[in-house]
Write a protein that holds these residues in place. Structure first.
Motif, short mmCIF file in Angstrom:
data_model
loop_
_atom_site.label_atom_id
_atom_site.label_comp_id
_atom_site.label_asym_id
_atom_site.label_seq_id
_atom_site.Cartn_x
_atom_site.Cartn_y
_atom_site.Cartn_z
N ALA A 25 -6.30 82.26 22.51
CA ALA A 25 -7.24 81.41 23.24
C ALA A 25 -7.16 80.00 22.71
N CYS A 26 -7.48 79.05 23.56
CA CYS A 26 -7.53 77.65 23.14
C CYS A 26 -8.69 77.47 22.16
N PRO A 27 -8.53 76.67 21.09
CA PRO A 27 -9.65 76.45 20.16
C PRO A 27 -10.90 75.91 20.83
N LYS A 28 -10.74 75.27 22.00
CA LYS A 28 -11.90 74.76 22.74
C LYS A 28 -12.48 75.82 23.69
N ASP A 29 -11.90 77.03 23.69
CA ASP A 29 -12.37 78.13 24.53
C ASP A 29 -12.31 77.78 26.02
N CYS A 30 -11.33 77.00 26.41
CA CYS A 30 -11.24 76.61 27.82
C CYS A 30 -10.29 77.50 28.60
N ILE A 31 -9.25 78.08 27.95
CA ILE A 31 -8.33 78.97 28.66
C ILE A 31 -7.93 80.11 27.74
N LEU A 32 -7.43 81.16 28.33
CA LEU A 32 -6.77 82.25 27.63
C LEU A 32 -5.28 82.19 27.96
N TYR A 33 -4.47 82.41 26.94
CA TYR A 33 -3.03 82.47 27.17
C TYR A 33 -2.69 83.87 27.70
N TRP A 34 -2.96 84.05 28.98
CA TRP A 34 -2.93 85.37 29.60
C TRP A 34 -2.46 85.19 31.04
N LYS A 35 -1.83 86.21 31.58
CA LYS A 35 -1.32 86.20 32.95
C LYS A 35 -0.44 84.97 33.18
N GLU A 36 -0.88 84.06 34.08
CA GLU A 36 -0.02 82.92 34.40
C GLU A 36 0.10 81.93 33.25
N ASN A 37 -0.81 82.00 32.24
CA ASN A 37 -0.76 81.10 31.09
C ASN A 37 -0.11 81.73 29.86
N ASN A 54 2.88 82.17 28.82
CA ASN A 54 4.04 81.54 28.19
C ASN A 54 3.82 80.06 27.85
N LEU A 55 2.61 79.54 28.04
CA LEU A 55 2.35 78.14 27.72
C LEU A 55 2.39 77.90 26.21
N GLU A 56 2.86 76.74 25.82
CA GLU A 56 2.92 76.36 24.41
C GLU A 56 1.77 75.46 24.00
N ALA A 57 1.03 74.91 24.99
CA ALA A 57 -0.08 74.00 24.69
C ALA A 57 -1.14 74.15 25.77
N CYS A 58 -2.38 73.78 25.43
CA CYS A 58 -3.48 73.85 26.38
C CYS A 58 -3.31 72.77 27.46
N PRO A 59 -3.34 73.11 28.76
CA PRO A 59 -3.15 72.11 29.81
C PRO A 59 -4.33 71.14 29.92
N ASN A 60 -5.50 71.53 29.38
CA ASN A 60 -6.68 70.65 29.50
C ASN A 60 -6.75 69.62 28.38
N TYR A 61 -6.49 70.05 27.14
CA TYR A 61 -6.62 69.16 25.99
C TYR A 61 -5.28 68.86 25.31
N ASN A 62 -4.21 69.45 25.83
CA ASN A 62 -2.87 69.24 25.29
C ASN A 62 -2.77 69.60 23.80
N ARG A 63 -3.54 70.59 23.39
CA ARG A 63 -3.50 71.04 22.01
C ARG A 63 -2.49 72.17 21.90
N LEU A 64 -1.68 72.12 20.83
CA LEU A 64 -0.65 73.12 20.65
C LEU A 64 -1.26 74.50 20.46
#
Length: 578
Positions: A111-123, A125-135
């Motif tokens: 999960a993003c440290p800001k609790d905005c997204i879960l790296y799950w399903k369509e997310n 394979n993401l390497e960074a949060c799309p909202n805050y650009n945090r790795l």
């Protein structure tokens, strides 16, 4: 078993089915759980639903290690005991089918440290949060430093306090220079103990402790002797580990009748000592056959069997024999021992005063007894010439099992244990010196090679392997049985957090309160006391300091510059926990 009155769980309406659509499998399983959660265990039951009753029962099964057979028998008894309309399953298999939908599996989702997204399903394979650009991946400096501590933070000294101080670690470094030059490379120590499934305690895959050559360090130069009457191998001859000028080397009568000027060759001992001191049937090494072996080997004439009449013999009294009062005193000391919870098991429960024996101790309890309690218990029950070598043996085990070993002192301690074993040879019969007693001589050399002794202990692993083997009920699929049993236990442990007024693994009362004197009183805090304790932690815990600093900074923004620090601190105290 008490519980809160059963509460109504909102019933979800099934979505309207289209021509080809309907609830998916997850929705159907969830609605089935809701149905069981709303259905009373039996008509008129106000405290348990069908689901909660099964979860409580299965939790007890996992907590106390009940077998599937015993759990099935309990369910069958409850079906006969409760009203005929009870909604309990008839066996363990049906109970597992009902509660398996609680989730006997898991998937780790970042999960993003800001609790905005879960790296799950369509997310996924993401390497960074799309909202805050945090790795997504974050380096842990603390863990990284610990992983490199052996190379950069470890002081160079002559104390054995870490595996890196051992000769085995240094030998590996010198042999694999490229690997050892990178401090981030990880080294693992594997336990090569035999795993016998289904509770089988066979030693097929374990190290043998029998025969003439059962001592690996001594190899073909082992001092083993077959005892004709005792029908066991005796490992005596510890004088060769002494210096050549030691007085024991030239003594004949006190040992095996020979001078021993040889050089040294290139362990459950507690049971042996307890058995011989208390003269326990089946465990003592000082029996009729042992005295016959003394005569057969031509040593210790004062302990040879004495004829009484024409067809009877009598065992003479030995200096290590305890009378009835001495045995009672020895056992009473151990019976009265009280230790903090987690220090060891309840050793007093292992002491049987009427039967005059000690039984049921685990491996770790033997360590506690030998290192800490034994030297206290024997002082008033044995003569000094017997108790002193045994106390020296106890001191040896306490030293060799310590967290830090001084390399410079290991040689002196090794010579001391050789003297102690020689003193024991002058006291006990050869049948006492089995391979487990003899291997004590080699523990210091093993510690130099492999590091501290507690890193090589196997009973911790053996105990956990026994736990895993207890999960195996289907011998055709042992791996699947272990996996299912482990996940079921973890799932029910999580569910037990929601149990009220039920003993779980998280609220078991401690056996003894640490450093308690006299009567122990349990106090239940009222709501005001809880609030005060909560405030004390928040305002005095170092981990909360960054949050307190942020709150004070926010207060200062809302106040004019001329406001004193006392006013800001007062606002902070009033609003930080509001």
């Amino acid at each position: 078993m008490a519980s809160r009155p059963m509460e109504e769980v909102p019933i979800m309406q099934q979505p309207t089915k289209g021509p080809t659509e309907g609830p998916d499998e997850d929705a159907l399983r969830f609605m089935k759980l809701l149905e069981n959660a709303n259905q009373p265990c039996y008509e008129g039951c106000k405290h348990f639903s069908k689901l909660s009753a099964i979860v409580h029962l299965y939790h007890m099964k996992c907590l106390h290690g009940w077998t599937n057979k015993s759990f099935t028998m309990l369910l069958q008894f409850l079906l006969d005991f409760l009203p005929s309309n009870a909604k309990l399953p008839k066996d363990c298999y049906e109970a597992r089918k009902i509660i398996k939908d609680l989730g006997w599996s898991y998937e780790k989702i970042h999960a993003c440290p800001k609790d905005c997204i879960l790296y799950w399903k369509e997310n996924a394979n993401l390497e960074a949060c799309p909202n805050y650009n945090r790795l997504r991946w974050k380096s842990n400096e603390s863990k990284a430093n610990h992983m490199k501590w052996h190379a950069k933070g470890h002081a160079n000294h002559k104390l054995l306090r870490h595996p890196t101080d051992s000769e085995a670690w240094k030998s590996f470094d010198s042999k694999y220079i490229k690997f050892s030059s990178e401090p981030r490379n990880v080294r693992l120590r594997l336990a090569a103990d035999g795993f016998n499934s289904y509770g089988n305690m066979s030693s097929t895959h374990s190290w043998s402790t029998k025969g003439t050559l059962a001592c690996p360090p001594s190899n073909y130069d082992s001092q083993s002797r077959w005892l004709k009457y005792g029908r066991i191998f005796s490992y005596i001859g510890h004088r060769r580990f002494l210096d050549n000028d030691h007085k024991f080397c030239k003594q004949k009568q006190s040992f095996d009748g020979h001078v021993d000027m040889r050089s040294a060759p290139i362990m459950n001992i507690v049971d042996y000592i307890i058995g011989i001191l208390l003269n326990l049937d089946g465990k003592t090494k000082d029996n009729l056959k042992a005295h016959q072996d003394l005569k057969d080997t031509g040593i210790r004439s004062e302990l040879h069997l004495e004829k009484v009449g024409n067809d009877k013999t009598r065992m003479p009294h030995a200096c290590y024999h305890m009378n009835a009062s001495e045995k009672d005193g020895f056992l009473q000391v151990l019976k009265d021992v009280r230790v903090p919870n987690g220090y060891s098991s309840n050793i007093s429960c292992c002491v049987k005063l009427k039967e005059c024996k000690i039984s049921g101790m685990k491996s770790y309890d033997n360590h506690i007894l030998m290192q800490q309690l034994f030297l206290i218990a024997i002082r008033g029950s044995l003569p000094p010439e017997v108790s002193r070598p045994l106390i020296g043996l106890s001191y040896f085990f306490r030293e060799i099992c310590s967290k830090v070993l001084n390399v410079d002192k290991l040689g002196a301690l090794e010579k001391r244990i050789a003297v102690t074993l020689c003193k024991l040879e002058r006291i006990f019969s050869p049948s006492f010196f089995t391979i487990m007693v003899h291997l004590v001589m080699h523990l210091f050399s093993k510690a130099k090679i492999a590091g501290q002794v507690h890193y090589c202990w196997m009973y911790l692993i053996e105990r956990y392997l026994s736990r895993l083997k207890s999960y195996v009920y289907n011998k055709t699929y042992p791996e699947g049985s272990i996996t299912e049993g482990y996940i079921a236990e973890k799932c029910l442990a999580f569910c037990s957090h929601y149990f009220k007024s039920v003993e779980t693994a998280f609220n078991r009362p401690v056996r003894n309160v640490k450093e308690s004197m006299g009567a122990v009183v349990s106090i239940t805090l009222d709501s005001n006391s809880w609030i005060q304790a909560h405030l004390y932690v928040l305002f005095n815990c170092e981990e909360i300091t960054p949050f307190r600093d942020v709150h004070i900074a926010e207060i200062k923004v809302d106040f004019p510059f001329h406001v004193t620090d006392d006013v800001i601190q007062k606002q902070h105290m009033e609003k930080f926990c509001a």
